[in-house]
Design an enzyme around this catalytic site. Structure first.
Site, PDB file in Angstrom:
ATOM      1  N   CYS A 257       0.886  -1.182   0.000  1.00 56.81           N
ATOM      2  CA  CYS A 257       0.000   0.000   0.000  1.00 56.81           C
ATOM      3  C   CYS A 257       0.911   1.215   0.000  1.00 56.81           C
ATOM      4  O   CYS A 257       1.130   1.836   1.038  1.00 56.81           O
ATOM      5  CB  CYS A 257      -0.906  -0.002   1.222  1.00 56.81           C
ATOM      6  SG  CYS A 257      -1.714  -1.589   1.551  1.00 56.81           S
ATOM      7  N   ALA A 259       1.338   4.312  -1.945  1.00 55.67           N
ATOM      8  CA  ALA A 259       1.181   5.746  -2.232  1.00 55.67           C
ATOM      9  C   ALA A 259       1.197   6.563  -0.944  1.00 55.67           C
ATOM     10  O   ALA A 259       0.716   6.084   0.095  1.00 55.67           O
ATOM     11  CB  ALA A 259      -0.122   5.987  -2.988  1.00 55.67           C
ATOM     12  N   PRO A 260       1.774   7.785  -0.989  1.00 57.41           N
ATOM     13  CA  PRO A 260       2.361   8.476  -2.143  1.00 57.41           C
ATOM     14  C   PRO A 260       3.811   8.125  -2.435  1.00 57.41           C
ATOM     15  O   PRO A 260       4.429   8.700  -3.325  1.00 57.41           O
ATOM     16  CB  PRO A 260       2.237   9.955  -1.742  1.00 57.41           C
ATOM     17  CG  PRO A 260       2.362   9.939  -0.266  1.00 57.41           C
ATOM     18  CD  PRO A 260       1.708   8.671   0.201  1.00 57.41           C
ATOM     19  N   GLY A 261       4.388   7.201  -1.665  1.00 56.11           N
ATOM     20  CA  GLY A 261       5.722   6.727  -1.996  1.00 56.11           C
ATOM     21  C   GLY A 261       6.825   7.123  -1.026  1.00 56.11           C
ATOM     22  O   GLY A 261       7.990   6.791  -1.259  1.00 56.11           O
ATOM     23  N   GLY A 262       6.484   7.795   0.066  1.00 56.35           N
ATOM     24  CA  GLY A 262       7.516   8.189   1.025  1.00 56.35           C
ATOM     25  C   GLY A 262       8.254   7.008   1.609  1.00 56.35           C
ATOM     26  O   GLY A 262       9.491   6.975   1.649  1.00 56.35           O
ATOM     27  N   ASP A 311      -4.579  -4.345  -6.423  1.00 59.24           N
ATOM     28  CA  ASP A 311      -5.147  -4.422  -5.080  1.00 59.24           C
ATOM     29  C   ASP A 311      -4.306  -5.423  -4.286  1.00 59.24           C
ATOM     30  O   ASP A 311      -4.119  -6.567  -4.710  1.00 59.24           O
ATOM     31  CB  ASP A 311      -6.601  -4.894  -5.155  1.00 59.24           C
ATOM     32  CG  ASP A 311      -7.327  -4.814  -3.814  1.00 59.24           C
ATOM     33  OD1 ASP A 311      -6.682  -5.041  -2.772  1.00 59.24           O
ATOM     34  OD2 ASP A 311      -8.538  -4.543  -3.808  1.00 59.24           O
ATOM     35  N   ASP A 330       1.557  -1.243   4.975  1.00 57.95           N
ATOM     36  CA  ASP A 330       1.176   0.013   5.640  1.00 57.95           C
ATOM     37  C   ASP A 330      -0.311   0.175   5.343  1.00 57.95           C
ATOM     38  O   ASP A 330      -0.702   0.790   4.371  1.00 57.95           O
ATOM     39  CB  ASP A 330       2.002   1.178   5.096  1.00 57.95           C
ATOM     40  CG  ASP A 330       1.774   2.448   5.898  1.00 57.95           C
ATOM     41  OD1 ASP A 330       1.776   2.378   7.136  1.00 57.95           O
ATOM     42  OD2 ASP A 330       1.566   3.510   5.286  1.00 57.95           O
ATOM     43  N   CYS A 383      -1.322   4.313  10.725  1.00 60.15           N
ATOM     44  CA  CYS A 383      -1.232   5.639  11.346  1.00 60.15           C
ATOM     45  C   CYS A 383      -2.497   5.895  12.169  1.00 60.15           C
ATOM     46  O   CYS A 383      -3.109   6.953  12.081  1.00 60.15           O
ATOM     47  CB  CYS A 383      -1.020   6.736  10.300  1.00 60.15           C
ATOM     48  SG  CYS A 383      -2.246   6.757   8.976  1.00 60.15           S
TER      49      CYS A 383
END
Length: 445
Positions: A257, A259-262, A311, A330, A383
């Site tokens: 999962c 995005a955004p790629g950090g 997915d 994540d 988070c």
């Protein structure tokens, strides 16, 4: 008409309808009106400040607006931003607050609305501010004082106790910090900090991550380090996720999962294309895949990242068993750890959302379990603060996967208050004034 305050009213109405995220809306309005830096600052203050304190403001207004449900949404939000300015900002005079609000009411509503707005605000101006500390019982008092729905206060009290719950609720009212992660894990943080200070930044080292730098003041996007891809904006808590995977240069990694790629770019920083190291980064939306690729390019790890639209729950259909040395989940979550940064989360989430997300989280873990090599790592993170999405998700997964076990994250013992008895990490928003975060490292036996 005051474009900033009028835009703030419109944004709050849209957020209240549940039709938009505050961050996306903010960018839309800034682009639409081409606000100056000063106006952008005021718009941010009005929108996010009013959202942070919405339930408190409504309590203050309750003596003057007897039937708020019958007041038009734009009028109610106009009153809210006016009360916010009066109570929480000291640089705007009362007469200016009332004048601007009445002017907006004149442009938007009939004479009755104008009289109502003027009357409420003048009555509020003359009144003594209500003492919220006397509210009973404690759940309601905490809810009103710190603008947090009662169901959420009850959840925090159940998990952490009354005293800790109140500290958490108060802490998320503080302004969020912005932090940077160094892309090179071997970079000299002191040297980077010294360079940023020379460029006019006010920064300090993160106490949470050895790769983190907290920004106190200044525009990071104009610095040479940001433009060169040497640093990227990322919350300090989330900087802990990639390192707990103990990645080697040649590892095959799945970021389910991404995005955004950090975190993806952080994982890639530990790998070497010359040794075959690669991160396969998944997301279900085309525009998010584009965002991942944009970040991957800016941080110069294109040779180690393969972004794919998929997915995560279908990962087992795409990849063979025991393909990956490390898999990161994540997971999609309620985001309750982000309440300081995204205050609208407090009002849009429901307990039922967590139950549904828990099912999705377990489905993702189940889907990727067989893809982990024996001895490989499965890193689960969220988070959020809710136990149903954190420890309970892990326990449900382990109940049906006896070939996995928790590998305690003992290397983060310097964050001793965050290290739980079972070896997982639970960072609360009041610990380091970062995002709330949960991390669990599982190993396949």
């Amino acid at each position: 008409m005051d474009k900033v305050r009028s835009s703030a009213v419109d944004m709050l109405v849209e957020i209240e309808k549940g039709g938009a995220y505050s961050t996306i809306l903010f960018n839309k309005y800034v682009q639409k009106y081409d606000f100056s830096d000063q106006d952008r600052g005021l718009l941010t203050e009005l929108v996010y400040g009013t959202l942070q304190h919405k339930l408190t403001i409504d309590e203050y207004l309750s003596d003057f607006v007897k039937k708020p449900q019958k007041v038009q949404p734009w009028v109610m939000n106009l009153l809210r931003i006016s009360v916010y300015q009066k109570v929480y900002l000291d640089r705007i005079p009362d007469h200016a607050i009332i004048f601007e609000s009445v002017e907006i009411a004149k442009k938007r509503g009939h004479q009755g609305v104008v009289k109502f707005v003027n009357g409420v605000l003048r009555s509020f101006q003359r009144a003594t501010l209500k003492d919220l500390t006397k509210i009973k019982p404690d759940i309601k008092r905490i809810s009103v004082m710190y603008s947090m729905p009662e169901w959420l206060v009850e959840l925090l009290v159940k998990q952490f106790g009354l005293e800790e719950a109140e500290v958490i609720a108060e802490s998320v009212l503080t302004a969020p910090s912005v932090s940077l992660r160094m892309q090179d894990p071997n970079a000299d943080r002191d040297a980077v900090i010294e360079s940023l200070i020379k460029q006019g930044m006010e920064v300090v080292p993160s106490v949470v991550s050895p790769l983190g730098i907290r920004i106190l003041n200044g525009s990071i996007t104009k610095t040479q380090e940001f433009q060169n891809g040497e640093v990227t904006i990322q919350d300090e808590s989330s900087m802990l996720v990639a390192p707990v995977g103990n990645l080697k240069a040649s590892d095959q990694v799945l970021d389910t999962c991404s995005a955004p790629g950090g975190k993806t770019t952080h994982m890639a920083s530990y790998l070497a294309a010359s040794q075959g190291g690669k991160v396969v980064a998944l997301d279900i939306h085309d525009h998010k895949i584009a965002l991942i690729n944009q970040n991957v390019k800016r941080l110069h790890v294109e040779d180690r990242v393969d972004a794919r639209k998929l997915d995560a729950r279908c990962a087992a259909e795409e990849f063979g068993e025991e393909t990956f040395d490390a898999i990161y989940v994540d997971a999609p979550c309620s985001g309750l750890g982000l309440m300081r940064r995204k205050p609208d989360i407090k009002y849009t989430k429901k307990y039922q959302d967590m139950e549904q997300l828990h099912k999705i989280q377990v489905e993702i873990l189940n889907s990727v379990a067989k893809l982990v090599k024996k001895g490989g790592r499965l890193i689960y993170s969220t988070c959020t603060l809710s136990n149903i999405e954190n420890n309970l998700t892990v326990m449900d997964f382990l109940a049906s996967h006896t070939d996995f076990a928790i590998d305690p994250i003992v290397e983060l013992d310097y964050l001793n208050e965050s290290l739980q008895e079972n070896g997982t990490i639970q960072i609360l928003p009041n610990y380091y004034y970062t995002d709330g975060f949960f991390i669990c490292r599982l190993v396949r036996i």
